[in-house]
Design a protein around this motif. Structure first.
Motif, short mmCIF file in Angstrom:
data_model
loop_
_atom_site.label_atom_id
_atom_site.label_comp_id
_atom_site.label_asym_id
_atom_site.label_seq_id
_atom_site.Cartn_x
_atom_site.Cartn_y
_atom_site.Cartn_z
N GLY A 14 -69.86 -15.50 99.78
CA GLY A 14 -71.31 -15.49 99.94
C GLY A 14 -72.00 -14.97 98.70
O GLY A 14 -71.37 -14.65 97.69
N ASP A 15 -73.30 -14.88 98.76
CA ASP A 15 -74.10 -14.43 97.62
C ASP A 15 -73.84 -12.97 97.29
O ASP A 15 -74.03 -12.09 98.13
N GLY A 16 -73.37 -12.75 96.07
CA GLY A 16 -73.23 -11.39 95.57
C GLY A 16 -71.94 -10.68 95.89
O GLY A 16 -71.78 -9.51 95.53
N TYR A 17 -70.96 -11.37 96.54
CA TYR A 17 -69.73 -10.69 96.90
C TYR A 17 -68.50 -11.57 96.67
O TYR A 17 -68.57 -12.81 96.75
N GLU A 18 -67.38 -10.91 96.44
CA GLU A 18 -66.07 -11.56 96.38
C GLU A 18 -65.10 -10.75 97.22
O GLU A 18 -65.26 -9.52 97.38
N VAL A 19 -64.09 -11.42 97.74
CA VAL A 19 -63.07 -10.73 98.54
C VAL A 19 -61.69 -11.05 97.99
O VAL A 19 -61.48 -12.08 97.33
N LEU A 22 -55.56 -7.08 98.85
CA LEU A 22 -54.87 -6.10 98.02
C LEU A 22 -54.11 -5.13 98.90
O LEU A 22 -54.69 -4.51 99.81
N GLU A 23 -52.80 -5.01 98.65
CA GLU A 23 -51.94 -4.09 99.38
C GLU A 23 -52.07 -4.28 100.89
O GLU A 23 -52.11 -3.34 101.67
N GLY A 24 -52.16 -5.55 101.29
CA GLY A 24 -52.14 -5.88 102.71
C GLY A 24 -53.46 -5.78 103.44
O GLY A 24 -53.51 -5.97 104.65
N ARG A 25 -54.56 -5.50 102.75
CA ARG A 25 -55.85 -5.44 103.43
C ARG A 25 -56.92 -6.17 102.62
O ARG A 25 -56.81 -6.32 101.40
N VAL A 26 -57.95 -6.60 103.34
CA VAL A 26 -59.05 -7.33 102.71
C VAL A 26 -60.03 -6.34 102.09
O VAL A 26 -60.49 -5.41 102.75
N VAL A 27 -60.34 -6.53 100.82
CA VAL A 27 -61.30 -5.68 100.11
C VAL A 27 -62.37 -6.56 99.50
O VAL A 27 -62.20 -7.78 99.33
N ALA A 28 -63.50 -5.95 99.16
CA ALA A 28 -64.62 -6.70 98.60
C ALA A 28 -65.15 -6.00 97.36
O ALA A 28 -64.96 -4.79 97.17
N ALA A 35 -73.66 -2.59 90.31
CA ALA A 35 -72.34 -2.36 90.89
C ALA A 35 -71.40 -3.55 90.69
O ALA A 35 -70.32 -3.60 91.29
N ALA A 36 -71.79 -4.51 89.86
CA ALA A 36 -70.97 -5.71 89.65
C ALA A 36 -69.55 -5.35 89.21
O ALA A 36 -69.37 -4.56 88.28
N GLY A 37 -68.58 -5.93 89.88
CA GLY A 37 -67.18 -5.70 89.53
C GLY A 37 -66.58 -4.47 90.18
O GLY A 37 -65.37 -4.25 90.09
N ARG A 38 -67.39 -3.69 90.88
CA ARG A 38 -66.89 -2.46 91.49
C ARG A 38 -66.43 -2.75 92.92
O ARG A 38 -67.13 -3.38 93.70
#
Length: 295
Positions: A14-19, A22-28, A35-38
């Motif tokens: 979606g707008d403004g996010y990536e998922v 990592l290590e078995g769990r979904v992170v964004a 905060a870009a890239g954080r």
């Protein structure tokens, strides 16, 4: 397989996010603003409900099931000491889940006296094994065996060497609890009462413990089947009538062969004896222990 999924990287959610997974769990992470890239500490609602996040959750669940299946299969190979085609080991080695359970297992090739820790496998099927002399040797047998520890004559030396190398096995092999069959096995029907009389508040609780430990509950017994010496032997411990849910206690340990015939000590193989004793001891360890001076 795990390596391939790891290559997915960050996916638009979606707008403004990536998922990502990592290590078995979904992170964004955010893709805009200061905060870009954080990476975010938690998933915003709009990201949590995004199809890409759901797809990664399902992938994570599948990877967990796959890892558990690899561990269970390798454990079965080890307990049964079944010969495994070296080509199969080479084929699954690139998969991180398979590699994590196979690496550092003690393996034996064509020479039963040459046991060592499996450290690597080439695409051509060559095994790289560290032996007790600390040397890395290359083996190309047609099949490889992952021996049950009771069959390893150098078990104590392997344990000491593993400690020196800092080896931690995913499959419980060299540090698996083992019991040796009597040095002079008798011809009478075998029944071990060493772990009898372990009291439990309910049969349901004892059956639940057995299931959690990976054993099968059938009728009034907890059982485990072991392939030993070319045949299948079933060890069983009585835990009480199936529909009784009051207090109960562990009964005697016996072994059965084909068609349920109870076996004598002489007829029970070393692996079946050890695994039966291991099961009985594990059940008994969960008994209710009275507290106080007179316990």
């Amino acid at each position: 397989m795990s390596e391939r999924w790891g290559a997915l990287g960050w996916l638009s959610a979606g707008d403004g996010y990536e998922v990502a997974l990592l290590e078995g769990r979904v992170v964004a992470r955010s893709t805009s603003g200061r905060a870009a890239g954080r990476q975010l500490k938690s998933l915003p609602k709009q990201v949590r409900e995004h199809p890409e996040a759901e797809r990664l959750r399902r992938l994570a669940e599948w990877l967990d099931r796959h890892a558990a299946a690899c561990l269970a299969q390798a454990d079965t190979w080890m307990v049964s000491s079944l010969p495994v085609p070296t080509g199969l080991v080479a084929a699954v080695w690139p998969d991180e889940a398979w590699q994590s359970v196979l690496r550092d297992l003690v393996v034996v090739g064509d020479d039963p006296e040459e046991a060592g820790f499996l450290r690597d496998v080439t695409a051509s099927g060559e095994l790289r094994v560290v032996n007790l002399d600390g040397e890395t040797v290359r083996l190309s047998p047609r099949t490889v065996t992952l021996p049950h520890p009771v069959l390893l004559p150098d078990l104590d030396e392997l344990r000491e060497f593993a400690a020196e190398l800092g080896i931690v096995q995913r499959v419980e092999q060299i540090h698996r609890a083992t019991w040796a069959r009597p040095a002079e096995p008798a011809d009478r029907v075998a029944e071990v009462t060493e772990f009898s009389g372990g009291g439990f508040a309910s049969r349901f609780g004892l059956a639940a413990r057995a299931t959690t430990l990976g054993y099968r509950v059938s009728g009034g017994y907890v059982t485990c089947a072991v392939r030993d010496g070319g045949g299948v032997t079933e060890a069983s411990v009585w835990i009480g009538e199936p529909y009784w849910d009051g207090e109960t206690e562990t009964g005697g340990l016996t072994w059965q062969g084909r068609e349920g015939r109870r076996l004598s000590e002489r007829e029970i193989g070393p692996v079946a004896w050890s695994e039966g004793m291991r099961m009985a001891a594990a059940l008994y360890a969960g008994r209710t222990v009275e507290e106080g001076r007179d316990a």
